[in-house]
Scaffold this motif. Sequence first.
Motif, PDB file in Angstrom:
ATOM      1  N   GLY A   1      39.924  33.826  36.627  1.00 13.12           N
ATOM      2  CA  GLY A   1      39.706  34.779  35.689  1.00 13.12           C
ATOM      3  C   GLY A   1      40.747  34.292  34.564  1.00 13.12           C
TER       4      GLY A   1
ATOM      5  N   GLY B   1      41.609  41.170  38.995  1.00 18.50           N
ATOM      6  CA  GLY B   1      42.148  41.741  37.703  1.00 18.50           C
ATOM      7  C   GLY B   1      43.296  42.637  38.464  1.00 18.50           C
TER       8      GLY B   1
ATOM      9  N   HIS C   1      28.751  38.160  39.550  1.00 18.41           N
ATOM     10  CA  HIS C   1      30.099  38.533  39.798  1.00 18.41           C
ATOM     11  C   HIS C   1      30.242  39.898  40.107  1.00 18.41           C
TER      12      HIS C   1
ATOM     13  N   GLU D   1      34.704  36.284  46.137  1.00 16.30           N
ATOM     14  CA  GLU D   1      35.805  36.875  45.416  1.00 16.30           C
ATOM     15  C   GLU D   1      36.070  38.224  45.909  1.00 16.30           C
TER      16      GLU D   1
ATOM     17  N   LYS E   1      35.420  35.648  30.988  1.00 15.53           N
ATOM     18  CA  LYS E   1      35.015  36.885  30.792  1.00 15.53           C
ATOM     19  C   LYS E   1      34.444  37.289  29.347  1.00 15.53           C
TER      20      LYS E   1
ATOM     21  N   SER F   1      42.207  36.440  41.136  1.00 19.86           N
ATOM     22  CA  SER F   1      44.020  36.221  40.800  1.00 19.86           C
ATOM     23  C   SER F   1      44.253  34.964  41.251  1.00 19.86           C
TER      24      SER F   1
ATOM     25  N   GLU G   1      31.923  42.463  38.620  1.00 18.59           N
ATOM     26  CA  GLU G   1      31.883  43.223  37.501  1.00 18.59           C
ATOM     27  C   GLU G   1      30.487  43.500  37.023  1.00 18.59           C
TER      28      GLU G   1
HETATM   29  C1  3PY Z   1      39.389  36.861  38.607  1.00 19.47           C
HETATM   30  O1  3PY Z   1      39.978  35.899  39.096  1.00 19.47           O
HETATM   31  O2  3PY Z   1      39.810  37.930  38.067  1.00 19.47           O
HETATM   32  C2  3PY Z   1      37.702  36.727  38.515  1.00 19.47           C
HETATM   33  O3  3PY Z   1      37.207  37.672  38.277  1.00 19.47           O
HETATM   34  C3  3PY Z   1      37.304  35.462  38.455  1.00 19.47           C
HETATM   35  O4  3PY Z   1      35.991  35.339  38.309  1.00 19.47           O
END
Ligand code: 3PY
Length: 254
Positions: free
Chosen positions: A238, A177, A96, A171, A12, A217, A98
């Motif tokens: 992440g 997060g 992604h 995801e 990130k 996570s 985000e």
């Molecule tokens: C995470 O594990 O927080 C992610 O967003 C992986 O891309």
Amino acid sequence: MGRRYLIAGNWKCNGTLAENEERIKVFNEAGAIPENVDVALCVPSIHIPMVLSKVRKEITVGAQDCGSNDGNGAYTGEVGAHQIKDIGCTWVIIGHSERREGFGMAGEPVELCAEKTKVAIKNGLKVMFCIGEKKEERESGVTMEVCAKQMAPLAKAIEAKDWESIAIAYEPVWAIGTGLTATPEMAQETHKSIRTWVSENVSPEVAEAVRIQYGGSMKGANAKELLAQPDIDGGLIGGASLKADFFNVVNGIP
Ligand code: 3PY
């Protein structure tokens, strides 16, 4: 299982140059990489040249997004897939959550993610294509409908052979997060449904071959159980990919 595992770090927007050089040093010294796994690091674009010059050759490098422009042009602020390829990257993450959510601004629609993927593959990159549902969508039982809506424009935009250049990163947004992780059983159930969707909407051959990573996570402490599931072929990691723990994930593969 014939599929190789794919463990990728998503750094990130983290790290100074010096901090990220230190991370590379730690990963370079983290011991042998098991034979049945591909390891990649998707790092901030501005640090790609540093990472490419310092990371051990068994680890491939990627960007975290690219423009939908196919080649040069007046696209202020964009980084083109052709440039990401030219500089030496193997991968790009697309879609992604985000970015789909847009950091409070208008996010990236599914059609744009499909178009970016098409352009990235045309320019010789491999793509980790992210999909996943929000908490309220899981709670109302529409997880697979959401994932299907995210994949349908992709299946329409690319050709069957392009799937060789794609890994699907499932995801769940509620696990990103937050420290929450889908249980291995929950993740397996969704991965299996995603594979079935690919079988029915692309082809059984592509479904058998495509790698489906789990993201949200994932860390050393939960990787082993997740990766033991038959339809989980790796992870997109992440926070844990910013630490030495990343290699506990790599070493957690069956
Ligand atoms: C995470 O594990 O927080 C992610 O967003 C992986 O891309």
